[in-house]
Design an enzyme around this catalytic site. Structure first.
Site, PDB file in Angstrom:
ATOM      1  N   ASP A 276      -5.804  -4.688  11.426  1.00  0.00           N
ATOM      2  CA  ASP A 276      -6.491  -4.670  10.135  1.00  0.00           C
ATOM      3  C   ASP A 276      -6.923  -3.224   9.887  1.00  0.00           C
ATOM      4  O   ASP A 276      -6.752  -2.345  10.728  1.00  0.00           O
ATOM      5  CB  ASP A 276      -7.680  -5.652  10.109  1.00  0.00           C
ATOM      6  CG  ASP A 276      -8.040  -6.042   8.664  1.00  0.00           C
ATOM      7  OD1 ASP A 276      -7.633  -5.318   7.724  1.00  0.00           O
ATOM      8  OD2 ASP A 276      -8.742  -7.049   8.459  1.00  0.00           O
TER       9      ASP A 276
HETATM   10  C1  NOJ Z   1      -9.177  -5.579   5.230  1.00  0.00           C
HETATM   11  C2  NOJ Z   1      -9.025  -7.061   5.132  1.00  0.00           C
HETATM   12  O1  NOJ Z   1      -9.707  -7.665   6.212  1.00  0.00           O
HETATM   13  C3  NOJ Z   1      -7.584  -7.542   5.133  1.00  0.00           C
HETATM   14  O2  NOJ Z   1      -7.563  -8.913   4.880  1.00  0.00           O
HETATM   15  C4  NOJ Z   1      -6.787  -6.792   4.125  1.00  0.00           C
HETATM   16  O3  NOJ Z   1      -5.460  -7.246   4.121  1.00  0.00           O
HETATM   17  C5  NOJ Z   1      -6.857  -5.312   4.468  1.00  0.00           C
HETATM   18  N1  NOJ Z   1      -8.228  -4.856   4.413  1.00  0.00           N
HETATM   19  C6  NOJ Z   1      -6.025  -4.459   3.537  1.00  0.00           C
HETATM   20  O4  NOJ Z   1      -6.593  -4.441   2.277  1.00  0.00           O
END
Ligand code: NOJ
Length: 746
Positions: A276
């Site tokens: 993430d």
């Molecule tokens: C953080 C989020 O937890 C995730 O779900 C998302 O895909 C990413 N950022 C990218 O935006």
């Protein structure tokens, strides 16, 4: 430049392997590391900014030091960047463009929690197909969806992105979404790669605080958290994303058991894993890595192939390799997995195939895509209360007062994670009613109280006005003269979502007061809720004549709500999550354990597992939802009351539509293992069937029960069912059923 074309559109697995190994054999270690790096576009950040010190994004692309971008989209933009990668680098390996397409790209579908309320697998798949088509036409190859974290705490803002509290329902949605996004072939330019996220346990963030530690047993991990992810793997999902949280002291981004032992070795997942946003770098903040270099090692070693915005792989993998801590073999494995997905997407055949200015303008955001969104919006609505059959609105009710901060809001229904939807482009509730009624009734509108203004952006923290009561007078005036009041309240869409945890889930600002003031002049209040989480609506629920849960329904929201209120559509949605009486009940879910001192109805003993200042039960249970008609259930009949491993039995039940409207019923099957080697939940959803039944007619609904429906994870021996008695429960929701006990033998 040495671009390697595959030349054959039919992807045969060994061709893929041959192609990828040949390409890999020509790559330098620097080029290999480049494939593991993902950058975000400079302008759009969906997480805290990470330092770009010493980094030139364009020069990195030209050097082949980047494999993927997040938040670069649009046919022209992706085409240009792709060209830079393909033309300037030695091997011309194409970039992979990813984006958060959670519930639509231009055409906004309802938020995932709403889509899950439809319990309609086919329609969920159709919505995913439309989203994929729109995203793919704008040059995108990959979405960070579905989000399939079982979510049981309404304080957690990300509940709106999920499919709620139940592992089975989440698994059904996971399968449908992956199939819809990826289609039959990733190489099809109308499909994109999906990403199962967040692995694992993110929905169990303690106290509902986003990014918080999750503490739960391995049993819960296996039986509750895993099923949707397993379903995604079985549906062929291309990628996985790590979760931010730690479990038992191990942040998921360095959890080798999760990403290597379970995901790859046990489940056979053959795609790649992305971290993430900076979650590799955050291993340092978690306190499990001394620095980003160690973090890079730990993540790669765990099986995390791509570093999203962390700069850890980019800055440290080479020196880790040079000093011998990371082997070329480790790097090769990750590169191979990423190249395979690029190959499956057809990018080596034509790196520009998704970036089509023609497709980007034709076939997106049109009557066809909007109609799918509208169908889903109608099916996502859950009717919670309908006293005196106030709904559907009757012909004699000529005067309608439409009140509330969200009654004429064209933005809130779009929800969060709205990709490239135009802000303020939703059909508001007021617009929907006016359009459907076409002057046949006298509609008046007053806001009553307002959303406190702020920039409409996912970084905004908007709130409902707390002090300004100046709109109350007009609201009361129009309510006073109306036959029925439609009151649209709830929360702003940016009050739920990522990093939007709340301790207070009651109606914010002046909304309760507005309700109470209106109630003084008119008791015929239909509350239309717009919200991203179960709210504490106990106080208004007591007094309102009707309560309609609409979540955030996307672009065509207003039409869908109007259709339900006016009876053009008989509501069929069912709650994918329990509604509490009070925030103090969180986390609240139906599938709890019996305990040694379960609550006993009618008992006066204080030694019961319950609250002493409130009911322990939910206000509205999981699976609940009313219709304008009523359904009744016969007793369950069974073709055999016992069965053995390898066999099955059939349960049948007659469901009758006893009312005056044709309707759709969601017949739910729950199971309880009465005596087992470990404590088991008092009920678990195992199957459901949706049936359309005409007024006055009946249908027989059948369920085939196999060992799968009775199984759970065992430390020794894995997932299997234990012999013994099982209670089968069939009914309209998690609290109301017919029962039958059966015996299973091994
Ligand atoms: C953080 C989020 O937890 C995730 O779900 C998302 O895909 C990413 N950022 C990218 O935006």
């Amino acid at each position: 430049m040495l671009l390697l074309f595959c030349g054959n559109t039919r992807v045969i697995e060994n061709e893929e392997t041959r192609f990828v190994s040949h390409l890999l054999s020509q790559m330098t270690i620097e080029e290999k590391i480049g494939q593991l790096v993902q950058y975000s576009s400079k302008e759009e950040l969906t997480g805290p900014r990470v330092s770009n010190k010493g980094i030139g994004i364009v020069s990195d692309v030209k050097k082949g030091s980047v494999g993927s971008f997040i938040y670069v989209d649009g046919a022209q933009r992706t085409q240009e960047l792709q060209q830079l990668a393909v033309d300037s680098t030695r091997l011309g390996i194409p970039l992979l463009f990813g984006f958060d397409v959670l519930h639509g790209y231009k055409t906004m579908m309802p938020m995932p929690i709403a889509m899950a309320s439809s319990w309609n697998e086919d329609l969920i798949k159709k919505c995913a197909q439309v989203s994929a088509k729109e995203a793919a036409s704008s040059g995108l190859h990959w979405t960070f969806a579905p989000m399939i974290d079982v979510s049981r705490d309404a304080r957690w803002g990300r509940i709106v992105e999920s499919s709620g509290e139940d592992p089975y329902l989440n698994a059904v949605v996971a399968k449908a979404t992956v199939e819809g996004l990826q289609g039959n072939s990733l190489a099809d330019t109308l499909t994109i790669a999906a990403c199962a996220k967040h692995f694992a346990g993110y929905g169990f963030a303690e106290a509902g605080i986003d990014y918080n530690t999750a503490e739960f047993s391995e049993q819960t991990l296996r039986d509750v958290v895993f099923p949707p992810f397993r379903a995604a793997v079985d549906a062929g999902v291309s990628t996985f994303m790590t979760a931010f949280n730690d479990i038992g002291g191990i942040p998921c981004t360095k959890n080798k058991d999760l990403f290597t032992t379970i995901l790859r070795d046990e489940w056979g997942f053959d795609g790649f894993v992305v971290s993430d946003w900076n979650s590799i770098g955050e291993l340092v903040v978690h306190g499990v890595a001394e620095n980003k270099k160690e973090a890079a090692f730990l993540a790669l070693d765990a099986g995390v192939d791509m570093d999203m915005e962390g700069r850890c792989y980019r800055n440290h993998l080479l020196s880790l390799f040079e000093q011998g801590s990371v082997t070329e073999e480790m790097i090769n494995k990750s590169v191979e997995r990423i190249l395979k997905i690029k190959y499956r997407l057809g990018l080596f055949e034509d790196p520009y195939r998704y970036s089509s200015i023609q497709r980007e303008t034709v076939g997106v955001y049109n009557e066809g895509t909007l109609a799918v969104s509208e169908d889903m919006a109608r099916e996502s609505i859950v009717l919670l209360k309908n006293e005196n059959d106030i709904l559907p609105i009757k012909t004699q009710n000529k005067k309608i007062a439409v009140i509330g901060p969200f009654a004429n809001d064209k933005d809130v229904p779009l929800g969060t994670w709205r990709a490239r939807a135009e802000n303020y482009s939703a059909v508001s509730l007021l617009e929907g009613l006016e359009s459907r009624l076409n002057g046949t009734k006298d509609i008046q509108f007053a806001e009553g109280c307002r959303v406190v203004n702020g920039e409409v952006h996912y970084k905004s923290l908007l709130d409902i006005e707390k002090n300004d009561r100046s709109g109350f007078t007009e609201a009361k005036r129009i309510a006073n003269g109306a036959d029925v009041v439609i009151l649209a309240i709830g929360e702003h869409c940016y009050q739920s979502g990522e990093a939007r945890s709340q301790t207070d889930i009651s109606l914010k600002g002046l909304q309760q007061e507005l309700f109470d003031e209106i109630y003084k002049v008119n008791k015929n209040i239909v509350v239309v809720l717009m919200n991203g989480r179960p709210l504490d609506i106990t106080a208004i629920n007591e007094k309102a004549m009707a309560v309609v849960e609409t979540w955030f329904l996307g672009t065509r929201s207003g039409y869908a709500i109007a259709d339900v209120l006016l009876g053009n559509y008989n509501p069929s949605g069912r709650l994918p999550i329990s509604f509490p009486r009070h925030v103090g009940q969180q986390p609240l879910y139906y599938s709890k354990k019996n305990t040694g001192r379960p609550e006993k109805k009618g008992s006066t003993s204080i030694y019961q597992s319950n609250y002493k200042d409130n009911k322990t039960s939910p206000l509205y249970p999981f699976g609940y939802g009313l219709s304008y008609t009523t359904f009744s259930y016969s007793e369950i009949s069974v073709n055999n009351s016992q069965f053995r491993k390898g066999e099955s039995i059939k349960l049948s039940i007659k469901v009758s539509n006893d009312g005056f409207y044709d309707g759709t019923e969601t017949v739910q099957l729950y199971v309880r293992d009465l005596i087992a080697s470990i404590t088991r939940p008092i009920k678990e959803l195992k199957q459901f069937k949706q049936v359309d039944i005409k007024a006055g007619e009946s249908k027989i609904v059948e369920f085939i029960i196999t060992e799968d429906d009775l199984s759970f994870w065992h430390r020794q021996g894995g997932v299997y069912a234990e012999a013994g008695e099982f209670v089968m429960m069939i009914g309209p929701n998690s609290e109301n059923h017919q029962t039958k006990t059966i015996t299973y033998d091994i």
